[in-house]
Motif scaffolding. Structure first.
Motif, PDB file in Angstrom:
ATOM      1  N   VAL A   7      -6.143  71.592  19.929  1.00 45.72           N
ATOM      2  CA  VAL A   7      -6.790  70.617  19.046  1.00 45.72           C
ATOM      3  C   VAL A   7      -7.112  69.341  19.823  1.00 45.72           C
ATOM      4  O   VAL A   7      -8.209  68.797  19.716  1.00 45.72           O
ATOM      5  CB  VAL A   7      -5.911  70.309  17.811  1.00 45.72           C
ATOM      6  CG1 VAL A   7      -6.452  69.119  17.031  1.00 45.72           C
ATOM      7  CG2 VAL A   7      -5.819  71.536  16.906  1.00 45.72           C
ATOM      8  N   GLU A   8      -6.161  68.863  20.628  1.00 50.69           N
ATOM      9  CA  GLU A   8      -6.407  67.669  21.436  1.00 50.69           C
ATOM     10  C   GLU A   8      -7.531  67.899  22.437  1.00 50.69           C
ATOM     11  O   GLU A   8      -8.366  67.020  22.645  1.00 50.69           O
ATOM     12  CB  GLU A   8      -5.126  67.252  22.167  1.00 50.69           C
ATOM     13  CG  GLU A   8      -4.045  66.724  21.259  1.00 50.69           C
ATOM     14  CD  GLU A   8      -2.703  66.580  21.951  1.00 50.69           C
ATOM     15  OE1 GLU A   8      -1.918  65.716  21.515  1.00 50.69           O
ATOM     16  OE2 GLU A   8      -2.424  67.334  22.915  1.00 50.69           O
ATOM     17  N   GLU A   9      -7.550  69.057  23.052  1.00 47.19           N
ATOM     18  CA  GLU A   9      -8.616  69.381  24.002  1.00 47.19           C
ATOM     19  C   GLU A   9      -9.968  69.420  23.293  1.00 47.19           C
ATOM     20  O   GLU A   9     -10.969  68.928  23.818  1.00 47.19           O
ATOM     21  CB  GLU A   9      -8.339  70.713  24.698  1.00 47.19           C
ATOM     22  CG  GLU A   9      -9.372  71.076  25.742  1.00 47.19           C
ATOM     23  CD  GLU A   9      -9.529  70.043  26.847  1.00 47.19           C
ATOM     24  OE1 GLU A   9     -10.686  69.746  27.215  1.00 47.19           O
ATOM     25  OE2 GLU A   9      -8.517  69.512  27.338  1.00 47.19           O
ATOM     26  N   ARG A  16     -16.243  63.368  24.601  1.00 49.55           N
ATOM     27  CA  ARG A  16     -17.102  63.412  25.788  1.00 49.55           C
ATOM     28  C   ARG A  16     -18.544  63.751  25.396  1.00 49.55           C
ATOM     29  O   ARG A  16     -19.496  63.152  25.908  1.00 49.55           O
ATOM     30  CB  ARG A  16     -16.562  64.418  26.808  1.00 49.55           C
ATOM     31  CG  ARG A  16     -15.310  63.946  27.525  1.00 49.55           C
ATOM     32  CD  ARG A  16     -14.935  64.839  28.699  1.00 49.55           C
ATOM     33  NE  ARG A  16     -14.764  66.233  28.376  1.00 49.55           N
ATOM     34  CZ  ARG A  16     -13.630  66.791  27.968  1.00 49.55           C
ATOM     35  NH1 ARG A  16     -12.541  66.061  27.826  1.00 49.55           N
ATOM     36  NH2 ARG A  16     -13.578  68.080  27.701  1.00 49.55           N
ATOM     37  N   LEU A  17     -18.706  64.695  24.482  1.00 46.96           N
ATOM     38  CA  LEU A  17     -20.043  65.067  24.018  1.00 46.96           C
ATOM     39  C   LEU A  17     -20.688  63.901  23.274  1.00 46.96           C
ATOM     40  O   LEU A  17     -21.873  63.609  23.472  1.00 46.96           O
ATOM     41  CB  LEU A  17     -19.966  66.302  23.116  1.00 46.96           C
ATOM     42  CG  LEU A  17     -21.295  66.852  22.630  1.00 46.96           C
ATOM     43  CD1 LEU A  17     -22.087  67.441  23.793  1.00 46.96           C
ATOM     44  CD2 LEU A  17     -21.067  67.908  21.565  1.00 46.96           C
ATOM     45  N   LEU A  18     -19.922  63.221  22.462  1.00 48.74           N
ATOM     46  CA  LEU A  18     -20.422  62.063  21.729  1.00 48.74           C
ATOM     47  C   LEU A  18     -20.893  60.976  22.699  1.00 48.74           C
ATOM     48  O   LEU A  18     -21.973  60.417  22.537  1.00 48.74           O
ATOM     49  CB  LEU A  18     -19.327  61.518  20.809  1.00 48.74           C
ATOM     50  CG  LEU A  18     -19.646  60.267  20.018  1.00 48.74           C
ATOM     51  CD1 LEU A  18     -20.783  60.514  19.041  1.00 48.74           C
ATOM     52  CD2 LEU A  18     -18.412  59.793  19.276  1.00 48.74           C
ATOM     53  N   LEU A  42     -22.779  72.420  17.923  1.00 47.48           N
ATOM     54  CA  LEU A  42     -21.398  72.194  18.353  1.00 47.48           C
ATOM     55  C   LEU A  42     -20.622  71.338  17.361  1.00 47.48           C
ATOM     56  O   LEU A  42     -19.448  71.613  17.080  1.00 47.48           O
ATOM     57  CB  LEU A  42     -21.381  71.534  19.731  1.00 47.48           C
ATOM     58  CG  LEU A  42     -21.813  72.418  20.881  1.00 47.48           C
ATOM     59  CD1 LEU A  42     -22.016  71.590  22.144  1.00 47.48           C
ATOM     60  CD2 LEU A  42     -20.777  73.506  21.129  1.00 47.48           C
ATOM     61  N   HIS A  43     -21.254  70.282  16.861  1.00 51.62           N
ATOM     62  CA  HIS A  43     -20.594  69.358  15.933  1.00 51.62           C
ATOM     63  C   HIS A  43     -21.612  68.905  14.889  1.00 51.62           C
ATOM     64  O   HIS A  43     -22.320  67.914  15.099  1.00 51.62           O
ATOM     65  CB  HIS A  43     -20.013  68.150  16.682  1.00 51.62           C
ATOM     66  CG  HIS A  43     -18.893  68.512  17.593  1.00 51.62           C
ATOM     67  ND1 HIS A  43     -17.638  68.839  17.142  1.00 51.62           N
ATOM     68  CD2 HIS A  43     -18.849  68.632  18.932  1.00 51.62           C
ATOM     69  CE1 HIS A  43     -16.866  69.125  18.171  1.00 51.62           C
ATOM     70  NE2 HIS A  43     -17.583  69.018  19.263  1.00 51.62           N
ATOM     71  N   CYS A  87     -14.841  62.668  15.605  1.00 53.14           N
ATOM     72  CA  CYS A  87     -14.197  63.713  16.404  1.00 53.14           C
ATOM     73  C   CYS A  87     -12.787  63.987  15.901  1.00 53.14           C
ATOM     74  O   CYS A  87     -12.353  65.140  15.905  1.00 53.14           O
ATOM     75  CB  CYS A  87     -14.175  63.331  17.877  1.00 53.14           C
ATOM     76  SG  CYS A  87     -15.825  63.324  18.633  1.00 53.14           S
ATOM     77  N   ALA A  88     -12.090  62.965  15.474  1.00 53.92           N
ATOM     78  CA  ALA A  88     -10.732  63.163  14.975  1.00 53.92           C
ATOM     79  C   ALA A  88     -10.737  64.023  13.712  1.00 53.92           C
ATOM     80  O   ALA A  88      -9.811  64.797  13.478  1.00 53.92           O
ATOM     81  CB  ALA A  88     -10.066  61.828  14.689  1.00 53.92           C
ATOM     82  N   GLY A  89     -11.803  63.931  12.933  1.00 53.15           N
ATOM     83  CA  GLY A  89     -11.877  64.696  11.696  1.00 53.15           C
ATOM     84  C   GLY A  89     -12.642  65.997  11.811  1.00 53.15           C
ATOM     85  O   GLY A  89     -12.728  66.765  10.867  1.00 53.15           O
TER      86      GLY A  89
END
Length: 93
Positions: A7-9, A16-18, A42-43, A87-89
């Protein structure tokens, strides 16, 4: 240091993508548009988030410093920090 959990990775990869998307949108909009579908895959929602985050003063600030200037990371951080919640969510598997 312990290895990152999956999850952290995943969250680290998202940040990094953001950052890459913010950079491309500000300094190389054609590249951003060419990669928009990949970012979305991807997101989901990331491209729109980036579009709304980049006010003209942010684009100016990023374009005012070289990528290898230490101030660049500071400018990027000031823009990306509020977006890290995305990203955290994010659902990361």
């Amino acid at each position: 240091m312990d290895a990152l959990t999956p999850v952290e990775e995943g969250r680290s990869a998202c940040v990094r993508l953001l950052s890459s998307a913010l950079h491309d949108r500000a300094l190389n909009p054609e590249q951003f548009e060419a990669e928009r579908a990949d970012f979305e895959t991807l997101h989901p929602g990331l491209p729109d988030l980036v579009e709304h985050a980049l006010e003209p003063e942010n684009v100016f600030a990023l374009s005012s410093v070289a990528d290898d200037d230490l101030r660049y990371e500071s400018v990027m951080s000031s823009i990306a920090s509020p977006l890290k919640r995305f990203c955290a969510g994010s659902e990361i598997s």
